[in-house]
Design a protein around this motif. Structure first.
Motif, PDB file in Angstrom:
ATOM      1  N   LYS A 134       0.852  -1.195   0.000  1.00 46.19           N
ATOM      2  CA  LYS A 134       0.000   0.000   0.000  1.00 46.19           C
ATOM      3  C   LYS A 134       0.882   1.238   0.000  1.00 46.19           C
ATOM      4  N   TYR A 135       0.285   2.312  -0.468  1.00 40.41           N
ATOM      5  CA  TYR A 135       1.043   3.554  -0.616  1.00 40.41           C
ATOM      6  C   TYR A 135       0.249   4.709  -0.034  1.00 40.41           C
ATOM      7  N   ARG A 136       0.981   5.683   0.457  1.00 36.03           N
ATOM      8  CA  ARG A 136       0.367   6.850   1.057  1.00 36.03           C
ATOM      9  C   ARG A 136       0.615   8.057   0.145  1.00 36.03           C
ATOM     10  N   ILE A 137      -0.459   8.707  -0.249  1.00 36.78           N
ATOM     11  CA  ILE A 137      -0.323   9.952  -1.002  1.00 36.78           C
ATOM     12  C   ILE A 137      -0.492  11.096  -0.003  1.00 36.78           C
ATOM     13  N   ILE A 138       0.466  11.993  -0.012  1.00 34.26           N
ATOM     14  CA  ILE A 138       0.381  13.146   0.886  1.00 34.26           C
ATOM     15  C   ILE A 138       0.325  14.409   0.032  1.00 34.26           C
ATOM     16  N   PHE A 139      -0.667  15.208   0.275  1.00 31.50           N
ATOM     17  CA  PHE A 139      -0.904  16.404  -0.535  1.00 31.50           C
ATOM     18  C   PHE A 139      -0.837  17.649   0.345  1.00 31.50           C
ATOM     19  N   ASP A 140       0.096  18.524   0.025  1.00 31.95           N
ATOM     20  CA  ASP A 140       0.238  19.789   0.749  1.00 31.95           C
ATOM     21  C   ASP A 140      -0.557  20.849  -0.014  1.00 31.95           C
ATOM     22  N   ARG A 141      -1.799  21.005   0.394  1.00 32.67           N
ATOM     23  CA  ARG A 141      -2.698  21.908  -0.351  1.00 32.67           C
ATOM     24  C   ARG A 141      -2.263  23.362  -0.241  1.00 32.67           C
ATOM     25  N   ASP A 142      -1.594  23.729   0.848  1.00 34.39           N
ATOM     26  CA  ASP A 142      -1.113  25.104   1.004  1.00 34.39           C
ATOM     27  C   ASP A 142      -0.054  25.437  -0.043  1.00 34.39           C
ATOM     28  N   THR A 143       0.710  24.438  -0.435  1.00 39.19           N
ATOM     29  CA  THR A 143       1.773  24.636  -1.431  1.00 39.19           C
ATOM     30  C   THR A 143       1.218  24.667  -2.851  1.00 39.19           C
ATOM     31  N   CYS A 144       0.115  23.991  -3.072  1.00 43.75           N
ATOM     32  CA  CYS A 144      -0.501  23.898  -4.411  1.00 43.75           C
ATOM     33  C   CYS A 144      -0.788  25.291  -4.976  1.00 43.75           C
ATOM     34  N   ILE A 145      -0.388  25.483  -6.240  1.00 45.26           N
ATOM     35  CA  ILE A 145      -0.623  26.771  -6.898  1.00 45.26           C
ATOM     36  C   ILE A 145      -1.689  26.665  -7.987  1.00 45.26           C
ATOM     37  N   GLY A 146      -2.326  25.500  -8.067  1.00 44.99           N
ATOM     38  CA  GLY A 146      -3.402  25.336  -9.043  1.00 44.99           C
ATOM     39  C   GLY A 146      -2.914  25.222 -10.469  1.00 44.99           C
ATOM     40  N   ALA A 147      -1.729  24.657 -10.643  1.00 48.57           N
ATOM     41  CA  ALA A 147      -1.199  24.495 -11.997  1.00 48.57           C
ATOM     42  C   ALA A 147      -1.960  23.434 -12.788  1.00 48.57           C
ATOM     43  N   LEU A 148      -2.644  22.559 -12.069  1.00 47.64           N
ATOM     44  CA  LEU A 148      -3.545  21.554 -12.641  1.00 47.64           C
ATOM     45  C   LEU A 148      -2.864  20.457 -13.457  1.00 47.64           C
ATOM     46  N   ALA A 149      -1.564  20.342 -13.336  1.00 40.60           N
ATOM     47  CA  ALA A 149      -0.874  19.249 -14.034  1.00 40.60           C
ATOM     48  C   ALA A 149      -1.345  17.902 -13.501  1.00 40.60           C
ATOM     49  N   CYS A 150      -1.525  17.803 -12.206  1.00 39.33           N
ATOM     50  CA  CYS A 150      -1.980  16.548 -11.607  1.00 39.33           C
ATOM     51  C   CYS A 150      -3.380  16.197 -12.104  1.00 39.33           C
ATOM     52  N   ASN A 151      -4.208  17.195 -12.249  1.00 38.97           N
ATOM     53  CA  ASN A 151      -5.580  16.981 -12.741  1.00 38.97           C
ATOM     54  C   ASN A 151      -5.564  16.480 -14.172  1.00 38.97           C
ATOM     55  N   ALA A 152      -4.611  16.957 -14.958  1.00 42.27           N
ATOM     56  CA  ALA A 152      -4.499  16.506 -16.346  1.00 42.27           C
ATOM     57  C   ALA A 152      -4.086  15.036 -16.398  1.00 42.27           C
ATOM     58  N   VAL A 153      -3.251  14.629 -15.457  1.00 40.51           N
ATOM     59  CA  VAL A 153      -2.759  13.244 -15.429  1.00 40.51           C
ATOM     60  C   VAL A 153      -3.811  12.300 -14.851  1.00 40.51           C
ATOM     61  N   ALA A 154      -4.421  12.686 -13.744  1.00 35.75           N
ATOM     62  CA  ALA A 154      -5.350  11.787 -13.042  1.00 35.75           C
ATOM     63  C   ALA A 154      -6.556  12.571 -12.518  1.00 35.75           C
ATOM     64  N   PRO A 155      -7.461  12.970 -13.426  1.00 36.95           N
ATOM     65  CA  PRO A 155      -8.608  13.797 -13.007  1.00 36.95           C
ATOM     66  C   PRO A 155      -9.552  13.081 -12.058  1.00 36.95           C
ATOM     67  N   GLU A 156      -9.491  11.734 -12.037  1.00 33.79           N
ATOM     68  CA  GLU A 156     -10.383  11.008 -11.137  1.00 33.79           C
ATOM     69  C   GLU A 156      -9.907  11.078  -9.689  1.00 33.79           C
ATOM     70  N   VAL A 157      -8.641  11.419  -9.494  1.00 29.37           N
ATOM     71  CA  VAL A 157      -8.095  11.527  -8.134  1.00 29.37           C
ATOM     72  C   VAL A 157      -7.947  12.985  -7.728  1.00 29.37           C
ATOM     73  N   TRP A 158      -7.443  13.796  -8.657  1.00 24.75           N
ATOM     74  CA  TRP A 158      -7.150  15.204  -8.378  1.00 24.75           C
ATOM     75  C   TRP A 158      -8.249  16.053  -9.010  1.00 24.75           C
ATOM     76  N   THR A 159      -9.248  16.342  -8.224  1.00 23.37           N
ATOM     77  CA  THR A 159     -10.439  17.013  -8.755  1.00 23.37           C
ATOM     78  C   THR A 159     -10.350  18.520  -8.562  1.00 23.37           C
ATOM     79  N   LEU A 160     -10.933  19.244  -9.484  1.00 23.27           N
ATOM     80  CA  LEU A 160     -10.913  20.701  -9.425  1.00 23.27           C
ATOM     81  C   LEU A 160     -11.753  21.209  -8.264  1.00 23.27           C
ATOM     82  N   GLU A 186       5.750   4.534   0.038  1.00 21.31           N
ATOM     83  CA  GLU A 186       5.302   3.177   0.354  1.00 21.31           C
ATOM     84  C   GLU A 186       5.066   3.054   1.847  1.00 21.31           C
ATOM     85  N   ILE A 187       4.020   2.346   2.205  1.00 21.76           N
ATOM     86  CA  ILE A 187       3.756   2.080   3.617  1.00 21.76           C
ATOM     87  C   ILE A 187       4.449   0.776   3.977  1.00 21.76           C
ATOM     88  N   VAL A 188       5.376   0.880   4.868  1.00 17.55           N
ATOM     89  CA  VAL A 188       6.136  -0.309   5.270  1.00 17.55           C
ATOM     90  C   VAL A 188       5.502  -0.879   6.531  1.00 17.55           C
TER      91      VAL A 188
END
Ligand code: SF4
Length: 84
Positions: A4-30, A77-79
Motif C-alpha cells: 500500500k502507498y500513502r499519497i500526501i498532498f500539501d494543499r497550502d503549497t498547491c498553486i493550481g497548476a492543474l498538471a496533476c488533474n491533467a494526469v489523473a482527473p479522477e483523483v485530483w479534482t478541481l 510506500e507504507i512499510v
C-alpha cells in the motif's frame, strides 16, 4: 500481502497548476478556489491531506506527483512492521 502507498498532498503549497488533474482527473479534482482536492483524502493534524492507495493506483499517482511543479504531492510506500 499487497503493498500500500500513502499519497500526501500539501494543499497550502498547491498553486493550481492543474498538471496533476491533467494526469489523473479522477483523483485530483478541481476545487472552487482554483486548486485541486485529493478525492477521498482525509485532512491530517498537520494540515496536509492523505490518501492510502493500492499498488494498482501507484503509477498514475506517481505520475501526478512528478508532474507537479511545486512538489505538493508526495507518494510513499507504507512499510508494515514485522511482528515477532
Ligand atoms: S500539479 Fe501541483 S500545483 Fe498543480 S494543481 Fe496539482 S498539486 Fe496543485
Amino acid at each position: 500481502m499487497a503493498k500500500k502507498y500513502r499519497i500526501i498532498f500539501d494543499r497550502d503549497t498547491c498553486i493550481g497548476a492543474l498538471a496533476c488533474n491533467a494526469v489523473a482527473p479522477e483523483v485530483w479534482t478541481l476545487a472552487d478556489d482554483g486548486k485541486v482536492d485529493l478525492k477521498g483524502g482525509t485532512k491530517r493534524a498537520d494540515g496536509k491531506w492523505e490518501l492510502i492507495v493500492e499498488e494498482k493506483d501507484l503509477a498514475i499517482n506517481k505520475e501526478a506527483a512528478e508532474s507537479c511543479p511545486v512538489y505538493a504531492i508526495v507518494v510513499e510506500e507504507i512499510v508494515e512492521e514485522q511482528k515477532e
